[in-house]
Design a protein around this motif. Structure first.
Motif, PDB file in Angstrom:
ATOM      1  N   VAL A 107       0.837  -1.203   0.000  1.00  0.00           N
ATOM      2  CA  VAL A 107       0.000   0.000   0.000  1.00  0.00           C
ATOM      3  C   VAL A 107       0.874   1.256   0.000  1.00  0.00           C
ATOM      4  CG1 VAL A 107      -1.666   1.338   1.352  1.00  0.00           C
ATOM      5  CG2 VAL A 107      -1.946  -1.135   1.111  1.00  0.00           C
ATOM      6  N   LEU A 108       1.932   1.244   0.807  1.00  0.00           N
ATOM      7  CA  LEU A 108       2.826   2.401   0.859  1.00  0.00           C
ATOM      8  C   LEU A 108       3.467   2.668  -0.499  1.00  0.00           C
ATOM      9  CD1 LEU A 108       4.646   1.764   4.263  1.00  0.00           C
ATOM     10  CD2 LEU A 108       2.912   3.488   3.779  1.00  0.00           C
ATOM     11  N   LYS A 109       3.908   1.608  -1.169  1.00  0.00           N
ATOM     12  CA  LYS A 109       4.535   1.761  -2.481  1.00  0.00           C
ATOM     13  C   LYS A 109       3.586   2.375  -3.495  1.00  0.00           C
ATOM     14  CE  LYS A 109       7.948  -2.015  -2.377  1.00  0.00           C
ATOM     15  NZ  LYS A 109       8.336  -3.315  -2.990  1.00  0.00           N
ATOM     16  N   ALA A 110       2.312   2.050  -3.374  1.00  0.00           N
ATOM     17  CA  ALA A 110       1.333   2.490  -4.360  1.00  0.00           C
ATOM     18  C   ALA A 110       0.711   3.840  -4.035  1.00  0.00           C
ATOM     19  CB  ALA A 110       0.227   1.437  -4.482  1.00  0.00           C
ATOM     20  N   THR A 111       1.111   4.476  -2.944  1.00  0.00           N
ATOM     21  CA  THR A 111       0.505   5.743  -2.524  1.00  0.00           C
ATOM     22  C   THR A 111       1.219   6.930  -3.160  1.00  0.00           C
ATOM     23  OG1 THR A 111      -0.156   4.784  -0.402  1.00  0.00           O
ATOM     24  CG2 THR A 111      -0.094   7.184  -0.550  1.00  0.00           C
ATOM     25  N   PRO A 112       0.539   7.719  -3.975  1.00  0.00           N
ATOM     26  CA  PRO A 112       1.164   8.896  -4.605  1.00  0.00           C
ATOM     27  C   PRO A 112       1.567   9.927  -3.552  1.00  0.00           C
ATOM     28  CG  PRO A 112      -0.917   8.316  -5.678  1.00  0.00           C
ATOM     29  CD  PRO A 112      -0.860   7.526  -4.412  1.00  0.00           C
ATOM     30  N   GLY A 113       2.694  10.578  -3.789  1.00  0.00           N
ATOM     31  CA  GLY A 113       3.136  11.644  -2.897  1.00  0.00           C
ATOM     32  C   GLY A 113       3.851  11.163  -1.652  1.00  0.00           C
ATOM     33  N   LEU A 114       4.079   9.844  -1.539  1.00  0.00           N
ATOM     34  CA  LEU A 114       4.747   9.296  -0.359  1.00  0.00           C
ATOM     35  C   LEU A 114       6.089   8.677  -0.748  1.00  0.00           C
ATOM     36  CD1 LEU A 114       4.865   8.459   2.603  1.00  0.00           C
ATOM     37  CD2 LEU A 114       3.490   6.441   2.024  1.00  0.00           C
ATOM     38  N   THR A 115       7.153   9.124  -0.087  1.00  0.00           N
ATOM     39  CA  THR A 115       8.500   8.603  -0.308  1.00  0.00           C
ATOM     40  C   THR A 115       8.965   7.885   0.948  1.00  0.00           C
ATOM     41  OG1 THR A 115       9.019  10.443  -1.798  1.00  0.00           O
ATOM     42  CG2 THR A 115      10.875   9.200  -0.902  1.00  0.00           C
ATOM     43  N   VAL A 116       9.554   6.703   0.778  1.00  0.00           N
ATOM     44  CA  VAL A 116      10.091   5.941   1.906  1.00  0.00           C
ATOM     45  C   VAL A 116      11.611   5.859   1.763  1.00  0.00           C
ATOM     46  CG1 VAL A 116      10.076   3.743   3.152  1.00  0.00           C
ATOM     47  CG2 VAL A 116       7.964   4.585   2.076  1.00  0.00           C
TER      48      VAL A 116
END
Length: 232
Positions: free
Chosen positions: A172-181
């Motif tokens: 889910v985190l990978k697919a979330t626009p605007g979110l960098t890990v």
């Protein structure tokens, strides 16, 4: 609560409350006093003093510090939900964690909910959080606790597949626009005129943001006592 959070989380899919119910001044959610900042920096310096695997930036290499609107420190349950909330609000969000593989990692007893926390799962789900949704997808047992007693003392609890839960949340985190890990150990908070400016990693890398949310859990600079002996 007698009909259970599992049913609630399912039914909430069709009438989910948007994240935009958060206040507009979300960017000012975290402002630190200089005293608290110093204490945090001292604790970090102590915790990471023995990190020998950190690689320093080559001398003379100068790069502009990346800038974000929100920085989240820590990739546990709270950090994941905070990062998703920020990104879904349209904020340029950075999630910093020690290891990508440990994001949303469940403990040895991989349960969600229970007597003390099921109401928190309800609230997260109503606000569009990801915990209940991921539990629906990876749960292996769903149970109403104290079912033989009155509804005031009942609660719902789910047991999840430990590895599947973390992998689903990472997906889910990978697919979330605007979110960098980014993987890295935060060792210092950057401030100016008693206002938060960003964070610095163990290798010297800096990330700037007007809001920093710390979700490092309870293990920062922790110690264990065995009899009269204390170990860091």
């Amino acid at each position: 609560m007698a009909w259970g959070w599992y049913v609630f989380s399912k039914s909430c899919r069709t009438a989910r409350v948007p994240f935009l119910t958060f206040p507009a001044d979300f960017a000012s959610i975290y402002t630190m006093s200089s005293k608290k900042t110093t204490a945090f920096n001292d604790a970090c310096s102590s915790s990471y003093a023995s990190l020998g695997a950190c690689h320093a930036r080559p001398e003379g290499e100068a790069t502009a510090a990346p800038s974000y609107e929100i920085i989240i420190v820590g990739g546990g349950h709270a950090g994941v939900e905070a990062a998703l909330a920020g990104a879904r609000m349209g904020c340029h969000t950075l999630l910093l964690t020690h290891s990508w593989d440990s994001i949303a990692q469940l403990p040895c007893n991989p349960s969600i909910g229970g007597l003390a926390k099921s109401h928190l799962v309800y609230e997260l789900d109503a606000l569009g959080g990801e915990m209940a949704r991921t539990t629906d997808l990876t749960g292996i047992q769903f149970k109403t606790l104290n079912a033989t007693r009155g509804p005031a003392v009942q609660a719902t609890r789910a047991q999840c597949d430990k590895k599947a839960y973390a992998k689903q949340m990472q997906k889910v985190l990978k697919a979330t626009p605007g979110l960098t890990v980014v993987q890295g150990a935060v060792t210092r908070l950057l401030t100016n005129a008693n206002k938060i400016q960003g964070v610095q990693l163990a290798d010297g890398t800096k990330y700037l943001a007007p809001a920093v949310i710390i979700t490092t859990g309870t293990s920062l600079n922790g110690r264990i006592y065995v009899g009269l002996e204390a170990r860091a």
